[in-house]
Design a protein around this motif. Structure first.
Motif, short mmCIF file in Angstrom:
data_model
loop_
_atom_site.label_atom_id
_atom_site.label_comp_id
_atom_site.label_asym_id
_atom_site.label_seq_id
_atom_site.Cartn_x
_atom_site.Cartn_y
_atom_site.Cartn_z
N GLU A 69 0.67 -1.08 0.20
CA GLU A 69 -0.03 -0.05 0.07
C GLU A 69 0.87 1.38 -0.09
O GLU A 69 0.33 2.38 -0.42
CB GLU A 69 -0.91 0.12 1.18
N THR A 70 2.12 1.14 0.58
CA THR A 70 2.99 2.29 0.85
C THR A 70 3.79 2.49 -0.70
O THR A 70 4.55 3.45 -0.76
CB THR A 70 3.83 2.22 1.83
N HIS A 71 3.76 1.62 -1.52
CA HIS A 71 4.51 1.81 -2.64
C HIS A 71 3.76 2.86 -3.64
O HIS A 71 2.59 2.76 -3.86
CB HIS A 71 4.54 0.35 -3.52
N PRO A 72 4.71 3.65 -4.19
CA PRO A 72 4.01 4.82 -5.11
C PRO A 72 3.17 4.25 -6.45
O PRO A 72 2.43 4.69 -6.60
CB PRO A 72 4.97 5.54 -5.55
N PHE A 73 3.80 2.93 -6.82
CA PHE A 73 3.11 2.14 -7.91
C PHE A 73 1.53 1.83 -7.62
O PHE A 73 0.88 1.42 -8.33
CB PHE A 73 4.11 0.99 -8.51
N SER A 74 1.38 1.81 -6.25
CA SER A 74 -0.07 1.14 -6.05
C SER A 74 -0.94 2.04 -6.39
O SER A 74 -2.35 1.76 -6.45
CB SER A 74 0.04 0.73 -4.45
N ARG A 75 -0.86 3.26 -6.66
CA ARG A 75 -1.67 4.37 -6.94
C ARG A 75 -1.68 4.64 -8.49
O ARG A 75 -2.52 5.43 -8.91
CB ARG A 75 -1.42 5.61 -6.35
N VAL A 76 -0.97 3.92 -9.17
CA VAL A 76 -0.97 3.96 -10.60
C VAL A 76 -2.09 3.11 -11.48
O VAL A 76 -1.92 1.78 -11.13
CB VAL A 76 0.53 3.69 -11.32
#
Length: 337
Positions: free
Chosen positions: A149-156
């Motif tokens: 969840e904290t990985h920036p790619f999770s919001r892509v």
């Protein structure tokens, strides 16, 4: 009935142009579709005057648009040359446009020489490092959406959303991809047509070690083979002479267009040249339809191949189409010839 498929390298032939080679690929794909072949894969190579195929994603879309039934895929996308996100976007787009007809074959080699490899990767971090596994893991995560969840790619969000990646196949000419695809539960395709590694070892290792996964519940091993077929053994040998000379030149670092039989038959071969060609003929199946079918079926039985994928380095386009037609009839998939 053993499924047979096509690997088309979009050969540039002497006296012709790369543009014509790409047009021939589209024509041959329509022919293979009508004959009943299972798949039609195109490759990624760069800076090779003998091969026009450098952008498989573009060609896959063009081929799928002019065919109706055949599966179309990459044999393969050289993953270290590309950002995994871009691969995911492009193949999801293809899958959205041609549902259940696209295959994503992945390779770990650059598909070119060191200088061109540098040009392809110079804007990437550490371009000389082997990061295939990292890229493959990232591609898988783009599909599974299992980034922390904290990985920036999770919001892509990959567009088009709501579309799955096509089936993934790992390509190989050694046992590396055999073990890896078995462990990940993916499809496997072995390049017998240029591999030095024993095909039986790689294919059986994959089958014996396969673990069911979200990608595939049982193993499927494709054996890539080189074959040249004609109505008679004599004509097949004549057609194959161009492939023989092409092989000899490649071994010397000469990557020109595929020569014609006339060029090959006029070439001043040395005894050492002829011995190199003789040894390579263990990887090239040449002859009449019954001869080629028998030899290929024997190899398929030994390797336990689920499918054969045939590439044919024939100078004349109509003769190449005829070769595929004769093989389709010999294997019982078509009544057109």
């Amino acid at each position: 009935m053993l499924p047979i498929s096509v690997l088309d390298l979009s050969f540039v032939t002497s006296g012709s142009t790369p543009s014509a080679a790409l047009a021939n690929t589209l024509d041959l794909s329509r022919h293979a579709d009508a004959l009943g072949y299972t798949r039609y894969w195109v490759a990624e190579h760069h800076n090779l005057p003998s091969i026009a195929s450098s952008s498989p994603e573009i060609m896959i879309g063009q081929i799928a648009a002019v065919t109706k039934h055949i599966r179309v895929g990459s044999g393969g996308v050289m993953l270290p040359n590309h950002a995994p996100l871009m691969v995911a976007e492009r193949f999801k787009t293809l899958e959205a446009l041609f549902p259940d007809r696209i295959d994503l074959g992945l390779g770990r080699a650059p598909g070119t020489d060191p200088v061109t490899t540098y040009a392809l990767r110079q804007r990437q971090e550490e371009p000389g490092r082997d990061d295939f596994m990292e890229r493959l893991q990232e591609l898988i995560l783009w599909e599974t959406r299992e980034f922390p969840e904290t990985h920036p790619f999770s919001r892509v969000e990959i567009m088009p959303s709501g579309v799955s990646l096509p089936p993934i196949w790992l390509l190989g000419s050694s046992d590396y991809s055999a073990h890896l695809s078995a462990r990940l539960g993916m499809g496997f395709a072995f390049a017998h047509h240029f591999a030095n590694h024993d095909a039986t070892d790689a294919m059986l290792s994959y089958r014996n070690e396969f673990r069911p996964s979200r990608w595939r519940d049982k193993p499927h091993a494709i054996l890539g083979v080189a074959a040249i077929c004609a109505e008679t053994e004599e004509e097949a040998e004549r057609l194959a002479s161009g492939a023989d000379l092409n092989f000899l030149r490649r071994m010397r670092g000469e990557f020109g267009p595929l020569p014609s039989p006339e060029e090959a038959l006029a070439y001043p071969y040395t005894p050492a040249d002829r011995e190199m060609i003789r040894r390579n003929r263990t990887r090239l199946f040449v002859g009449s339809p019954d001869m080629v079918r028998t030899r290929l079926q024997e190899l398929a039985e030994v390797t336990k191949a689920d499918e054969l994928m045939i590439t044919s380095a024939i100078h004349d386009h109509e003769a190449r189409k005829r070769s595929y037609g004769l093989l389709a009839k010999a294997f019982g998939i078509s009544a057109l010839f």
